[in-house]
Design a protein around this motif. Structure first.
Motif, short mmCIF file in Angstrom:
data_model
loop_
_atom_site.label_atom_id
_atom_site.label_comp_id
_atom_site.label_asym_id
_atom_site.label_seq_id
_atom_site.Cartn_x
_atom_site.Cartn_y
_atom_site.Cartn_z
N GLU A 24 -30.98 -27.49 -33.91
CA GLU A 24 -30.45 -26.33 -34.64
C GLU A 24 -30.56 -25.03 -33.85
O GLU A 24 -29.95 -24.01 -34.22
CB GLU A 24 -31.16 -26.16 -35.99
N ALA B 274 -29.28 -24.50 -31.03
CA ALA B 274 -28.07 -24.32 -30.23
C ALA B 274 -27.13 -23.29 -30.86
O ALA B 274 -26.40 -22.58 -30.17
CB ALA B 274 -27.36 -25.65 -30.02
N ASP B 275 -27.13 -23.19 -32.18
CA ASP B 275 -26.22 -22.29 -32.89
C ASP B 275 -26.87 -21.86 -34.20
O ASP B 275 -27.14 -22.73 -35.06
CB ASP B 275 -24.89 -22.99 -33.16
N PRO B 276 -27.14 -20.57 -34.43
CA PRO B 276 -26.86 -19.47 -33.51
C PRO B 276 -27.93 -19.35 -32.42
O PRO B 276 -29.05 -19.80 -32.61
CB PRO B 276 -26.90 -18.24 -34.43
N VAL B 277 -27.59 -18.74 -31.31
CA VAL B 277 -28.53 -18.56 -30.21
C VAL B 277 -29.49 -17.43 -30.56
O VAL B 277 -29.10 -16.36 -31.01
CB VAL B 277 -27.77 -18.24 -28.90
N GLU C 250 -32.10 -14.33 -29.87
CA GLU C 250 -32.12 -13.23 -28.92
C GLU C 250 -33.49 -13.14 -28.25
O GLU C 250 -34.51 -13.37 -28.89
CB GLU C 250 -31.80 -11.91 -29.62
N PRO D 148 -30.50 -26.10 -26.61
CA PRO D 148 -31.15 -25.90 -27.91
C PRO D 148 -32.66 -25.72 -27.77
O PRO D 148 -33.45 -26.48 -28.31
CB PRO D 148 -30.80 -27.18 -28.66
#
Length: 255
Positions: free
Chosen positions: A206, A208-211, A213, A229
């Motif tokens: 999970e 992997a998206d969203p990355v 910051e 990920p």
């Protein structure tokens, strides 16, 4: 497996976890002798827990230690250690080596959470950790390195960590500190006088998206998303207790 090699001792522990098809994890392979004994401990119904138990001092100069740990076919594995590992000088002038190989297949989980590695004065140790993960595997890896015992200078410690997800390198880094290391290792751009350094690598599909910051976690730790990920938390601290607190807080933040 254990035995002499040159002027040191060679020993390797092997751990394999596998789902039993009924929601539990079994250990078809659990092998370790000499300085690398392994013991299964009580865990959850779906997770196998193993402790590495140091039966001898070391690693000493010239020793070659290694651990292979893998989770396959739905297995969930947690590996810890009963006490800190202390790199000590030995009669041999050769560096000691500690080789760790970790694998987790698709849908499996591996948690590598040993106690700290302490680099005692006069020692020389090279640590190599290689992690191979399937595309949907999950990983929590913690490394803690203490440079010198109380009131002493550290030995030479070289540590390299490589993590691959589905064959793709997401992390490959090396830290070289202590007597004989290239200049600057203790300077403001690296450890800045701290004697405890550690990192936390968390891999989850999970992520992997969203990355996530990149951001600082207090004054001495940073969270960095990796090219996959995965998330890396790097930290320094004056001592091992404060380092563990920082990494525990980071893991709780990641959920």
């Amino acid at each position: 497996m254990t035995g002499p090699v040159g002027s040191g001792v060679v020993a390797r522990a092997r751990i394999l976890a596998r789902g039993d098809g009924r929601g539990a994890t079994v250990l078809p392979v659990l092998e370790g002798r000499g300085p690398l004994a392994v013991r299964r401990t009580r865990g959850g119904d779906d997770e196998a827990r193993v402790l590495l138990v140091g039966a001898m001092s070391g690693p000493l100069g010239g020793d070659r230690f290694g651990v292979d740990a893998a989770a396959e076919e739905g297995g969930r594995l947690r590996v810890g250690s009963a006490a800190a590992t202390i790199a000590l000088p030995g009669q041999a002038k050769d560096a000691a080596e500690y080789d760790v190989r970790l694998r987790a297949a698709d849908g499996c989980e591996l948690r590598w959470l040993p106690e700290p590695l302490i680099s005692a004065a006069g020692s020389e140790l090279r640590v190599r950790t290689r992690v191979e993960l399937g595309r949907t595997a999950r990983l929590v890896l913690r490394e803690e390195q203490i440079l010198g015992r109380t009131g002493e200078e550290p030995g030479r410690l070289t540590s390299r960590l490589t993590v691959r997800v589905a064959g793709r390198v997401v992390l490959d880094q090396e830290l070289d500190c202590g007597g004989g290391a290239p200049g600057g290792w203790d300077g403001p751009a690296v450890l800045d006088g701290h004697r405890a350094v550690g990192q936390l690598v968390v891999v989850r599909p999970e992520f992997a998206d969203p990355v996530m910051e990149a951001r600082m976690l207090g004054e001495s730790a940073a969270l960095m998303p990796l090219a996959g990920p995965a998330v890396l938390v790097s930290a320094v601290a004056p001592d091992g207790l404060r380092l563990r607190r920082i990494l525990d807080e980071a893991l709780a933040l990641l959920g």
